[in-house]
Design an enzyme around this catalytic site. Structure first.
Site, PDB file in Angstrom:
ATOM      1  N   ASN A  49      38.505  36.170  48.437  1.00 45.63           N
ATOM      2  CA  ASN A  49      38.716  37.251  47.475  1.00 45.63           C
ATOM      3  C   ASN A  49      39.238  38.483  48.233  1.00 45.63           C
ATOM      4  O   ASN A  49      38.550  39.002  49.122  1.00 45.63           O
ATOM      5  CB  ASN A  49      37.375  37.551  46.783  1.00 45.63           C
ATOM      6  N   HIS A  82      38.851  43.702  48.146  1.00 43.51           N
ATOM      7  CA  HIS A  82      38.442  44.848  48.966  1.00 43.51           C
ATOM      8  C   HIS A  82      39.521  45.314  49.930  1.00 43.51           C
ATOM      9  O   HIS A  82      39.426  46.414  50.481  1.00 43.51           O
ATOM     10  CB  HIS A  82      37.140  44.546  49.705  1.00 43.51           C
ATOM     11  N   HIS A  98      40.722  40.033  41.363  1.00 47.59           N
ATOM     12  CA  HIS A  98      40.144  40.468  40.076  1.00 47.59           C
ATOM     13  C   HIS A  98      40.892  41.716  39.628  1.00 47.59           C
ATOM     14  O   HIS A  98      40.772  42.780  40.231  1.00 47.59           O
ATOM     15  CB  HIS A  98      38.651  40.773  40.308  1.00 47.59           C
ATOM     16  N   ARG A 136      40.609  49.544  39.578  1.00 47.31           N
ATOM     17  CA  ARG A 136      40.039  50.301  40.706  1.00 47.31           C
ATOM     18  C   ARG A 136      40.496  49.782  42.060  1.00 47.31           C
ATOM     19  O   ARG A 136      40.419  50.491  43.044  1.00 47.31           O
ATOM     20  CB  ARG A 136      38.524  50.329  40.640  1.00 47.31           C
ATOM     21  N   GLU A 142      40.553  36.457  38.509  1.00 46.77           N
ATOM     22  CA  GLU A 142      39.307  36.825  37.833  1.00 46.77           C
ATOM     23  C   GLU A 142      39.612  37.854  36.767  1.00 46.77           C
ATOM     24  O   GLU A 142      40.356  38.818  37.020  1.00 46.77           O
ATOM     25  CB  GLU A 142      38.330  37.440  38.833  1.00 46.77           C
ATOM     26  N   THR A 177      30.634  42.731  40.226  1.00 47.91           N
ATOM     27  CA  THR A 177      30.197  41.961  39.069  1.00 47.91           C
ATOM     28  C   THR A 177      28.709  41.652  39.198  1.00 47.91           C
ATOM     29  O   THR A 177      28.304  40.892  40.074  1.00 47.91           O
ATOM     30  CB  THR A 177      31.005  40.651  38.975  1.00 47.91           C
ATOM     31  N   GLU A 186      31.552  28.784  37.702  1.00 49.34           N
ATOM     32  CA  GLU A 186      31.253  29.350  39.014  1.00 49.34           C
ATOM     33  C   GLU A 186      29.828  29.873  38.936  1.00 49.34           C
ATOM     34  O   GLU A 186      29.538  30.786  38.147  1.00 49.34           O
ATOM     35  CB  GLU A 186      32.237  30.464  39.382  1.00 49.34           C
ATOM     36  N   HIS A 245      29.417  34.941  45.191  1.00 51.35           N
ATOM     37  CA  HIS A 245      28.867  36.299  45.084  1.00 51.35           C
ATOM     38  C   HIS A 245      27.774  36.513  46.124  1.00 51.35           C
ATOM     39  O   HIS A 245      26.776  35.808  46.131  1.00 51.35           O
ATOM     40  CB  HIS A 245      28.306  36.628  43.701  1.00 51.35           C
TER      41      HIS A 245
END
Ligand code: PXP
Length: 246
Positions: A7, A10, A47, A53, A74, A105, A155, A196
């Site tokens: 992912n 970030h 995502h 953001r 996502e 999330t 998931e 996560h």
């Protein structure tokens, strides 16, 4: 083989911290995705949040054109983002809950509590040839509802397991929840991903959870990349997945 989805949200978080609203800036999440693929990642996850953001619309379309593996998009179950998904045509969409005030999330999608919108969104995506995964807490009722909604994947939210890490008892309780949920989902014909809060410390025990296809990991890989570089960080996580018994 257990697949690793990286992912890259970030990376965009860091760019936005300095360059929000500028239409350019570093680091580039697409360059990071390509570097993660070079290191062996099996897929890239991003995502597109409603508040934009971190990842921006232009990023996901560049990702779709540039990456050589699979794009897992996502998204919240809202018309605006569904429209983006249908234009984007990623390999997979993972439907997630989204609250503007949350840092990340926080919980799984309440498919059992609100099945209609999830089912409609899933159908639109599946009809467009996109695999659909529902990000749910490891609860049998949510898995039953996910299967009824027509999703091919779930998931499993591993946040509670990750949070429980420092209490041996609670960690084992949460691990057992994941084991039971993975078996239940598999029995329903669902394929099982998880993610996560995963990191190099809590990953080895996840080998005890059966039927896993892919783990989606973001924060800890990007955090480690700050110290050792993205290539090395991805390779460290791949090594931690290696030997998964299936
Ligand atoms: N899977 C889903 C559905 C997520 O929403 C997130 C967080 O964006 C992740 C996996 C990755 O979580 P983490 O950044 O804690 O590794």
């Amino acid at each position: 083989m257990l697949r690793l989805g990286v992912n890259i949200d970030h990376v965009a978080t860091l760019r936005q911290a300095r360059y929000r609203g500028r239409g350019h800036g570093e680091p580039d999440p697409v360059a990071a995705a390509l570097a993660a693929e070079d290191a062996g990642a099996h897929g890239i996850t991003a995502h597109l949040r409603e508040d934009r953001r971190h990842i921006l619309d232009a990023d996901v379309f560049r990702l779709r054109q540039s990456i050589r593996t699979r794009l897992n998009f996502e998204m919240a179950v809202v018309p605006e983002i569904l429209d983006v998904a249908l234009r984007l045509g990623p390999h997979a969409c993972c439907l997630v809950p989204e609250k503007r005030t949350e840092v990340t999330t926080e919980g799984g999608l309440d498919v059992a509590g609100s099945p209609g919108p999830v089912r409609d969104c899933t159908r639109r995506l599946v009809d467009a040839g996109i695999e659909v995964s529902l990000f749910v807490d490891p609860e049998p009722a949510q898995l039953d509802a996910a299967a009824a909604a027509g999703a091919q994947f779930v998931e499993l939210h591993t946040g509670a397991y990750a949070e429980a890490w420092h209490s041996k008892h609670e960690r084992n309780v949460q691990l057992e929840r994941l084991v039971v949920a993975a078996r239940h989902a598999h029995g329903l014909g669902l394929k099982v991903n998880a993610g996560h809060g995963l990191n190099l410390q809590n990953l080895p025990l996840l080998h005890l959870v059966p039927h896993l296809v892919e783990l989606n990991i973001g924060h800890s890989i990007i955090s480690r990349a700050v110290l050792v570089g993205l290539h090395a960080a991805v390779r460290d996580f791949l090594a931690a997945l290696h030997g998964y018994p299936g």
